[in-house]
Design a protein around this motif. Structure first.
Motif, mmCIF file in Angstrom:
data_model
loop_
_atom_site.group_PDB
_atom_site.id
_atom_site.type_symbol
_atom_site.label_atom_id
_atom_site.label_comp_id
_atom_site.label_asym_id
_atom_site.label_seq_id
_atom_site.Cartn_x
_atom_site.Cartn_y
_atom_site.Cartn_z
ATOM 1 N N LYS A 82 0.836 -1.198 0.000
ATOM 2 C CA LYS A 82 0.000 0.000 0.000
ATOM 3 C C LYS A 82 0.872 1.250 0.000
ATOM 4 N N ARG A 83 0.258 2.356 -0.432
ATOM 5 C CA ARG A 83 0.977 3.631 -0.481
ATOM 6 C C ARG A 83 0.146 4.724 0.191
ATOM 7 N N ILE A 84 0.811 5.845 0.444
ATOM 8 C CA ILE A 84 0.209 6.994 1.111
ATOM 9 C C ILE A 84 0.361 8.207 0.204
ATOM 10 N N LEU A 85 -0.607 9.111 0.249
ATOM 11 C CA LEU A 85 -0.509 10.379 -0.478
ATOM 12 C C LEU A 85 -0.193 11.487 0.513
ATOM 13 N N GLY A 86 0.889 12.210 0.252
ATOM 14 C CA GLY A 86 1.280 13.300 1.135
ATOM 15 C C GLY A 86 1.652 14.543 0.348
ATOM 16 N N ASP B 143 1.525 14.153 -13.701
ATOM 17 C CA ASP B 143 0.262 13.452 -13.480
ATOM 18 C C ASP B 143 -0.736 13.778 -14.594
ATOM 19 N N PRO B 144 -1.456 12.792 -15.106
ATOM 20 C CA PRO B 144 -2.581 13.098 -15.998
ATOM 21 C C PRO B 144 -3.593 13.976 -15.264
ATOM 22 N N GLU B 145 -4.389 14.697 -16.008
ATOM 23 C CA GLU B 145 -5.306 15.667 -15.412
ATOM 24 C C GLU B 145 -6.227 15.038 -14.373
ATOM 25 N N GLU B 146 -6.768 13.844 -14.662
ATOM 26 C CA GLU B 146 -7.708 13.230 -13.730
ATOM 27 C C GLU B 146 -7.007 12.774 -12.450
ATOM 28 N N ILE B 147 -5.736 12.336 -12.554
ATOM 29 C CA ILE B 147 -4.977 11.929 -11.367
ATOM 30 C C ILE B 147 -4.618 13.153 -10.536
ATOM 31 N N ALA B 148 -4.215 14.227 -11.197
ATOM 32 C CA ALA B 148 -3.875 15.466 -10.491
ATOM 33 C C ALA B 148 -5.083 15.994 -9.724
ATOM 34 N N GLU C 258 8.439 14.442 1.104
ATOM 35 C CA GLU C 258 9.350 13.989 0.067
ATOM 36 C C GLU C 258 10.534 13.262 0.686
ATOM 37 N N GLY C 259 10.981 12.197 0.031
ATOM 38 C CA GLY C 259 12.118 11.449 0.531
ATOM 39 C C GLY C 259 11.818 9.985 0.779
ATOM 40 N N GLU C 260 10.544 9.598 0.658
ATOM 41 C CA GLU C 260 10.158 8.201 0.847
ATOM 42 C C GLU C 260 9.276 7.776 -0.328
ATOM 43 N N SER C 261 9.840 7.889 -1.526
ATOM 44 C CA SER C 261 9.043 7.689 -2.742
ATOM 45 C C SER C 261 8.535 6.261 -2.906
ATOM 46 N N SER C 262 9.138 5.298 -2.208
ATOM 47 C CA SER C 262 8.652 3.925 -2.318
ATOM 48 C C SER C 262 7.351 3.713 -1.554
ATOM 49 N N ILE C 263 7.023 4.648 -0.646
ATOM 50 C CA ILE C 263 5.816 4.515 0.168
ATOM 51 C C ILE C 263 4.862 5.679 -0.051
ATOM 52 N N ILE C 264 5.402 6.896 -0.186
ATOM 53 C CA ILE C 264 4.568 8.103 -0.233
ATOM 54 C C ILE C 264 4.566 8.699 -1.631
ATOM 55 N N SER C 265 3.379 8.895 -2.170
ATOM 56 C CA SER C 265 3.195 9.565 -3.456
ATOM 57 C C SER C 265 2.885 11.038 -3.217
ATOM 58 N N HIS C 266 3.122 11.854 -4.262
ATOM 59 C CA HIS C 266 2.892 13.298 -4.166
ATOM 60 C C HIS C 266 2.228 13.790 -5.445
ATOM 61 N N LYS D 220 -5.741 13.764 -6.617
ATOM 62 C CA LYS D 220 -4.791 14.043 -5.539
ATOM 63 C C LYS D 220 -5.144 15.348 -4.829
ATOM 64 N N ASP D 221 -5.525 16.364 -5.600
ATOM 65 C CA ASP D 221 -5.920 17.638 -4.995
ATOM 66 C C ASP D 221 -7.127 17.456 -4.087
ATOM 67 N N ARG D 222 -8.085 16.665 -4.531
ATOM 68 C CA ARG D 222 -9.294 16.456 -3.744
ATOM 69 C C ARG D 222 -8.989 15.689 -2.458
ATOM 70 N N VAL D 223 -8.117 14.685 -2.561
ATOM 71 C CA VAL D 223 -7.759 13.900 -1.373
ATOM 72 C C VAL D 223 -7.063 14.781 -0.339
ATOM 73 N N MET D 224 -6.131 15.625 -0.779
ATOM 74 C CA MET D 224 -5.399 16.460 0.164
ATOM 75 C C MET D 224 -6.284 17.576 0.730
ATOM 76 N N ALA D 225 -7.232 18.067 -0.077
ATOM 77 C CA ALA D 225 -8.174 19.044 0.439
ATOM 78 C C ALA D 225 -9.067 18.419 1.508
ATOM 79 N N ARG D 226 -9.429 17.177 1.296
ATOM 80 C CA ARG D 226 -10.230 16.425 2.277
ATOM 81 C C ARG D 226 -9.438 16.229 3.574
ATOM 82 N N GLN D 227 -8.151 15.965 3.438
ATOM 83 C CA GLN D 227 -7.291 15.841 4.621
ATOM 84 C C GLN D 227 -7.276 17.143 5.414
ATOM 85 N N GLU D 228 -7.151 18.264 4.716
ATOM 86 C CA GLU D 228 -7.160 19.560 5.392
ATOM 87 C C GLU D 228 -8.492 19.812 6.088
#
Length: 228
Positions: free
Chosen positions: A139-143, A161-166, A148-156, A169-177
């Protein structure tokens, strides 16, 4: 319990709480707070998913992660290790918060951490990295950029990124906030300086997180997509 919840929500003084509940003895208020805040905090473990539950999820990017900083009175002896850049270099503590990306559910809460000693990625490396490698190796984490520095576990987010992936990711991080803001509605971990020591702050934060998760579960509060 109501006295403890009032204490956490408004972070009132004992005199203010006494007037609200018409309790004259300050030692009664102190006893109720010291008894019930840890009891509420203990319920958090019941709300967090087990590692087995998380490992059974089909998603690859399963969690989002962020750090949140809370102001405290300057601990003694003075140390710059308590200095928080998010709080204008004033004293604070940091907690590492991880959510499931597809459910309104807190998955991980770690702290308090000294923000002047450990940044986001160093905090991740202290404990959660090992837990991920042991229990969720696939499994991976979005941060955000702080991880940065743990690219094998954490994605950014990244410009390739393709438009739909970008957008995802924005929506997930906004939800985190948004979840962090739900925690910060409680004055004990927000604007008022915590004056009861670092150890007691952990109980307060875990109690706040547990009550917030109960609210998400019974839909009295929500963590809907903030972009809708």
């Amino acid at each position: 319990m109501l006295v403890a919840l009032r204490f956490l929500w408004n972070y009132d003084t004992q005199n203010e709480i006494g007037r609200y509940f018409k309790i004259r003895k300050s030692d009664t208020i102190s006893r109720l707070i010291k008894t019930w805040v840890p009891r509420i905090a203990e319920t958090l473990i019941k709300k967090l998913p087990t590692w087995e539950e998380l490992s059974n999820e089909e998603l690859i990017i399963l969690l989002s992660i962020d750090g949140t900083h809370c102001p405290i009175e300057e601990p003694r002896p003075f140390s710059t290790e308590w200095s928080s850049w998010k709080l204008g270099d004033n004293a604070g503590v940091m907690y590492e918060v991880a959510l499931m990306v597809h459910k309104p559910r807190l998955a991980w809460l770690y702290g308090p951490i000294r923000p002047g000693k450990y940044n986001d990625i160093a905090t991740f490396q202290k404990k959660l990295k090992g837990k991920m490698q042991e229990h969720l190796p696939d499994k991976r984490i979005l941060g955000d950029a702080g991880y940065e520095g743990e690219s094998s576990i954490i994605s950014h987010r990244n410009p390739f990124d393709p438009e739909e992936i970008a957008e995802w990711k924005d929506r997930v991080m906004a939800r985190q906030e948004k979840f962090n803001k739900l925690l910060k509605q409680w004055e004990c971990v927000n604007k008022k300086l915590w004056r009861h020591g670092v150890a007691a702050h952990k109980d307060a934060m875990e109690a706040v997180a547990s009550v917030t998760q109960y609210g998400l579960d019974n839909r009295s509060i929500n963590l809907y997509d903030p972009y809708l």
